[in-house]
Design a protein around this motif. Structure first.
Motif, PDB file in Angstrom:
ATOM      1  N   ALA A 168      71.699 -80.709  52.049  1.00 58.09           N
ATOM      2  CA  ALA A 168      72.960 -80.151  52.546  1.00 58.09           C
ATOM      3  C   ALA A 168      73.776 -79.647  51.373  1.00 58.09           C
ATOM      4  N   THR A 169      74.554 -78.610  51.641  1.00 57.77           N
ATOM      5  CA  THR A 169      75.358 -78.011  50.581  1.00 57.77           C
ATOM      6  C   THR A 169      76.776 -77.750  51.054  1.00 57.77           C
ATOM      7  N   GLN A 170      77.719 -77.927  50.154  1.00 58.94           N
ATOM      8  CA  GLN A 170      79.112 -77.600  50.457  1.00 58.94           C
ATOM      9  C   GLN A 170      79.318 -76.090  50.479  1.00 58.94           C
ATOM     10  N   ALA A 171      78.396 -75.366  49.901  1.00 56.49           N
ATOM     11  CA  ALA A 171      78.507 -73.910  49.782  1.00 56.49           C
ATOM     12  C   ALA A 171      78.036 -73.209  51.052  1.00 56.49           C
ATOM     13  N   HIS A 172      78.128 -71.888  51.016  1.00 53.14           N
ATOM     14  CA  HIS A 172      77.618 -71.019  52.091  1.00 53.14           C
ATOM     15  C   HIS A 172      76.547 -70.098  51.492  1.00 53.14           C
ATOM     16  N   PRO A 173      75.339 -70.615  51.305  1.00 52.30           N
ATOM     17  CA  PRO A 173      74.296 -69.799  50.665  1.00 52.30           C
ATOM     18  C   PRO A 173      73.879 -68.589  51.496  1.00 52.30           C
ATOM     19  N   GLU A 174      74.192 -68.619  52.788  1.00 52.41           N
ATOM     20  CA  GLU A 174      73.813 -67.504  53.669  1.00 52.41           C
ATOM     21  C   GLU A 174      74.460 -66.193  53.244  1.00 52.41           C
ATOM     22  N   PHE A 175      75.639 -66.263  52.606  1.00 54.50           N
ATOM     23  CA  PHE A 175      76.347 -65.039  52.248  1.00 54.50           C
ATOM     24  C   PHE A 175      75.649 -64.242  51.149  1.00 54.50           C
ATOM     25  N   LYS A 176      74.797 -64.881  50.372  1.00 49.72           N
ATOM     26  CA  LYS A 176      74.114 -64.166  49.283  1.00 49.72           C
ATOM     27  C   LYS A 176      72.656 -63.864  49.604  1.00 49.72           C
ATOM     28  N   SER A 177      72.213 -64.235  50.797  1.00 48.02           N
ATOM     29  CA  SER A 177      70.826 -63.956  51.182  1.00 48.02           C
ATOM     30  C   SER A 177      70.649 -62.464  51.449  1.00 48.02           C
ATOM     31  N   ARG A 178      69.531 -61.932  51.012  1.00 47.31           N
ATOM     32  CA  ARG A 178      69.212 -60.517  51.192  1.00 47.31           C
ATOM     33  C   ARG A 178      67.829 -60.371  51.846  1.00 47.31           C
ATOM     34  N   PRO A 179      67.611 -59.286  52.562  1.00 46.46           N
ATOM     35  CA  PRO A 179      66.299 -59.081  53.197  1.00 46.46           C
ATOM     36  C   PRO A 179      65.120 -59.208  52.237  1.00 46.46           C
ATOM     37  N   LEU A 180      65.271 -58.682  51.026  1.00 43.01           N
ATOM     38  CA  LEU A 180      64.177 -58.715  50.061  1.00 43.01           C
ATOM     39  C   LEU A 180      64.333 -59.825  49.030  1.00 43.01           C
ATOM     40  N   ARG A 181      65.455 -60.587  49.119  1.00 42.47           N
ATOM     41  CA  ARG A 181      65.697 -61.728  48.231  1.00 42.47           C
ATOM     42  C   ARG A 181      66.327 -62.868  49.032  1.00 42.47           C
ATOM     43  N   PRO A 182      65.518 -63.600  49.785  1.00 41.77           N
ATOM     44  CA  PRO A 182      66.072 -64.654  50.646  1.00 41.77           C
ATOM     45  C   PRO A 182      66.755 -65.759  49.845  1.00 41.77           C
ATOM     46  N   SER A 183      67.698 -66.450  50.490  1.00 40.88           N
ATOM     47  CA  SER A 183      68.357 -67.592  49.873  1.00 40.88           C
ATOM     48  C   SER A 183      67.333 -68.686  49.578  1.00 40.88           C
ATOM     49  N   PRO A 184      67.346 -69.256  48.366  1.00 45.35           N
ATOM     50  CA  PRO A 184      66.389 -70.329  48.023  1.00 45.35           C
ATOM     51  C   PRO A 184      66.457 -71.523  48.980  1.00 45.35           C
ATOM     52  N   LEU A 185      67.661 -71.873  49.453  1.00 46.27           N
ATOM     53  CA  LEU A 185      67.782 -73.029  50.347  1.00 46.27           C
ATOM     54  C   LEU A 185      67.148 -72.765  51.701  1.00 46.27           C
ATOM     55  N   PHE A 186      67.341 -71.578  52.240  1.00 47.79           N
ATOM     56  CA  PHE A 186      66.723 -71.242  53.526  1.00 47.79           C
ATOM     57  C   PHE A 186      65.216 -71.116  53.371  1.00 47.79           C
ATOM     58  N   LEU A 187      64.779 -70.586  52.244  1.00 45.43           N
ATOM     59  CA  LEU A 187      63.353 -70.461  51.976  1.00 45.43           C
ATOM     60  C   LEU A 187      62.715 -71.850  51.877  1.00 45.43           C
ATOM     61  N   GLY A 188      63.366 -72.756  51.175  1.00 43.66           N
ATOM     62  CA  GLY A 188      62.846 -74.112  51.046  1.00 43.66           C
ATOM     63  C   GLY A 188      62.814 -74.849  52.372  1.00 43.66           C
ATOM     64  N   PHE A 189      63.842 -74.642  53.190  1.00 37.96           N
ATOM     65  CA  PHE A 189      63.922 -75.254  54.518  1.00 37.96           C
ATOM     66  C   PHE A 189      62.745 -74.821  55.386  1.00 37.96           C
ATOM     67  N   LEU A 190      62.465 -73.515  55.411  1.00 40.95           N
ATOM     68  CA  LEU A 190      61.363 -73.015  56.243  1.00 40.95           C
ATOM     69  C   LEU A 190      59.998 -73.408  55.681  1.00 40.95           C
ATOM     70  N   LYS A 191      59.891 -73.439  54.358  1.00 39.24           N
ATOM     71  CA  LYS A 191      58.627 -73.894  53.756  1.00 39.24           C
ATOM     72  C   LYS A 191      58.320 -75.329  54.157  1.00 39.24           C
ATOM     73  N   ALA A 192      59.362 -76.157  54.188  1.00 42.23           N
ATOM     74  CA  ALA A 192      59.169 -77.564  54.581  1.00 42.23           C
ATOM     75  C   ALA A 192      58.718 -77.662  56.033  1.00 42.23           C
ATOM     76  N   ILE A 193      59.207 -76.776  56.867  1.00 38.42           N
ATOM     77  CA  ILE A 193      58.841 -76.794  58.282  1.00 38.42           C
ATOM     78  C   ILE A 193      57.351 -76.518  58.470  1.00 38.42           C
ATOM     79  N   ILE A 194      56.816 -75.564  57.710  1.00 37.79           N
ATOM     80  CA  ILE A 194      55.423 -75.167  57.919  1.00 37.79           C
ATOM     81  C   ILE A 194      54.447 -75.918  57.018  1.00 37.79           C
ATOM     82  N   SER A 195      54.959 -76.777  56.148  1.00 35.11           N
ATOM     83  CA  SER A 195      54.060 -77.477  55.227  1.00 35.11           C
ATOM     84  C   SER A 195      53.369 -78.657  55.915  1.00 35.11           C
TER      85      SER A 195
END
Length: 530
Positions: A503-530
């Motif tokens: 969990a983060t106090q920040a809003h990482p979603e605001f810096k996510s880009r189509p070709l450069r996803p947010s590291p936290l969202f990427l890690g979250f989804l990687k954990a789901i499929i691992s």
């Protein structure tokens, strides 16, 4: 000399001006031009920060701490640039500045009027973006709908700009709804015609019309629109329904819109636009091999635009990982009076969404407990971190009445409290901890491994913090503080021996880009499929 593309909307609000403006920016940037965008909002609010999400969707936060319209998120994602406070002009800002100047005697005794004083201020704020961003082309999206009373000063201002700029420096693009009647299979253009008549009545003749409709326009419909709007058929384009907004640049590219615009602006371009990466990204959105169910728990889920950037951040990460996300929106108040096991059973991951206030808090806490106890990947954002602390204090530390003072000012265990500098605030608007803040990551943590660096900057929007008094006790019981601010505020937490609980106090979603996803969202989804 900077060129301007003025985007107006007709017939109804939410007709897609933001997506089209962002798409135009992407297509021109792909041809080597430096592009920036200005969103003009006619509401009297100084910014979007005090608005309920149900009124206006999410509040998008820029690096410099501006609380803005959600369309700035479209611009950042499509153009992969950072917006600033200058890129969102509101009626509130304009009138505030005009009144300030009047009080200071800057108008030298004149009677202060809409024309020229308000319109001059609008023109100054639009042109200031050209100076700040050093752009070749500025796209100006006029919010609201043509015909609205509050929009008139802004339309008058851009009409004046057309007179003041050199020939070929300004192009007007009008986007309006063309209704499709399913019963008869007809496209009805009368509302669009009326919106153009309204524009022309105040002195603006569109150079280009983009018809927003369910289906693509046929040639006969374009000819009919041309006849009644004084716009040639070759200058009429179609923005029809697609499964993802990221397809809009491609359908406009295929119709030749960017070359048409450049010709009207007397700007040359030879060669092929560099859109290969974008085409690949759009294809990835549809071609995901594995479907995963993600529960999004919040208090404004009836309006999905309340969490627009989070939704898009999920899609960015999913496209990179070849995943097809199925988003399950859960109103947190519904979890308070029903079985959480029933609501969340079978989901592959849980995100507790940001928000404020007491309503729905206990439902969010139940969702967090479910994720923690059932080893379901969890991502908490802003309030999602604070309430994860509350849940942990109650159910692991045994502090049964632990709470945030935002919800219960008299809690015996105030594990989340108001930031010190917030205790002195007397105004609500623009006074939170806002914008990009440094986060120092702890080596050996999940957060560190996702960012692969020790210092990162993420955007913030909050008034409360994890109470420093309880941090040692929380850590000794197994909770990991994986990120802190320069002055020691808890910025990120995680749990050991859990598939993914971050969990983060920040809003990482605001810096996510189509070709450069947010590291936290990427890690979250990687954990789901691992």
């Amino acid at each position: 000399m900077t060129k301007f593309i003025i985007v107006t909307g007709g017939v109804m609000s939410s007709v897609g001006k933001g997506t089209v403006a962002a798409s135009i920016g992407l297509l021109l940037k792909a041809r080597g031009y430096k592009v920036s965008v200005v969103k003009v909002d006619p509401y009297i609010n100084v910014d979007a920060g005090t608005m309920n999400p149900y009124m206006h969707g999410e509040v998008f936060v820029t690096d410099d701490g501006a609380e803005t319209d959600l369309d700035l998120g479209h611009y950042e994602r499509f153009l992969d640039i950072n917006m600033s406070k200058y890129n969102n002009v509101t009626a509130g800002k304009v009138y505030f500045e005009v009144i300030r100047k009047e009080r200071e005697g800057k108008y030298l005794g004149q009677t202060v009027q809409i024309i020229p004083h308000v319109t001059d201020e609008i023109k100054y704020m639009i042109r200031r973006v050209a100076d700040v961003d050093k752009a070749d082309i500025i796209i100006v999206e006029i919010g609201g709908t043509v015909g609205d009373i509050e929009s008139l000063p802004f339309l008058e201002a851009v009409r004046q700009m057309k007179l003041e700029e050199d020939e070929g420096n300004i192009v007007f693009v009008h986007i309006a709804l063309v209704e499709y009647l399913h019963v008869t299979g007809e496209l009805k253009t009368k509302p669009l015609q009326h919106s153009v008549q309204e524009l022309r009545r105040i002195g603006i003749q569109p150079d280009i019309i983009i018809a927003r409709s369910i289906v693509a326009l046929d040639d006969d419909t374009k000819k009919k629109i041309a006849l009644f709007t004084n716009v040639k058929p070759e200058n009429i384009f179609s923005s029809y329904d697609v499964s993802s907004s990221y397809e809009v640049p491609l359908i406009l590219e295929n119709q030749g819109l960017p070359l048409n615009l450049l010709k009207k602006l007397n700007m040359k371009y030879d060669g092929k636009a560099n859109l290969d990466s974008w085409v690949k990204f759009v294809k990835s959105i549809h071609d995901g091999n594995k479907t995963v169910k993600i529960a999004l728990v919040g208090k404004y889920t009836k309006l999905k635009d309340s969490y627009l950037s989070i939704k898009e951040a999920i899609y960015h990460a999913a496209a990179m990982l070849d995943i097809k996300p199925e988003l399950i929106w859960i109103e947190s108040t519904d979890l308070e009076n029903s079985s959480v096991n029933e609501k969340l059973y079978g989901v592959n991951g849980i995100i507790v969404l940001p928000g404020f206030g007491k309503r729905g808090v206990e439902g969010k806490i139940k969702a967090i407990q479910y994720a923690r106890e059932n080893n379901v990947p969890y991502l908490g954002i802003c309030y999602g971190l604070q309430l994860a602390i509350v849940e942990y204090a109650r159910n692991v530390l045994g502090l049964k009445d632990a709470n945030t003072t935002e919800v219960d000012p008299n809690t015996p265990y105030p594990v989340v409290t108001l930031l010190d500098d917030q205790k002195r605030m007397t105004q609500v608007g623009g006074t939170m901890r806002l914008g990009a803040q440094k986060i120092i990551l702890k080596d050996g943590t999940i957060a560190y491994s996702l960012y692969n660096k020790s210092e990162v900057y993420e955007r913030h929007r909050h008034r409360y913090e994890v109470n420093p008094t309880y941090v040692d006790k929380l850590q000794k019981s197994g909770l990991v503080v994986s990120g802190v601010s320069e002055n020691g505020l808890v910025e990120m937490i995680e749990l050991k021996n859990h598939k993914f609980f971050v969990a983060t106090q920040a809003h990482p979603e605001f810096k996510s880009r189509p070709l450069r996803p947010s590291p936290l969202f990427l890690g979250f989804l990687k954990a789901i499929i691992s």
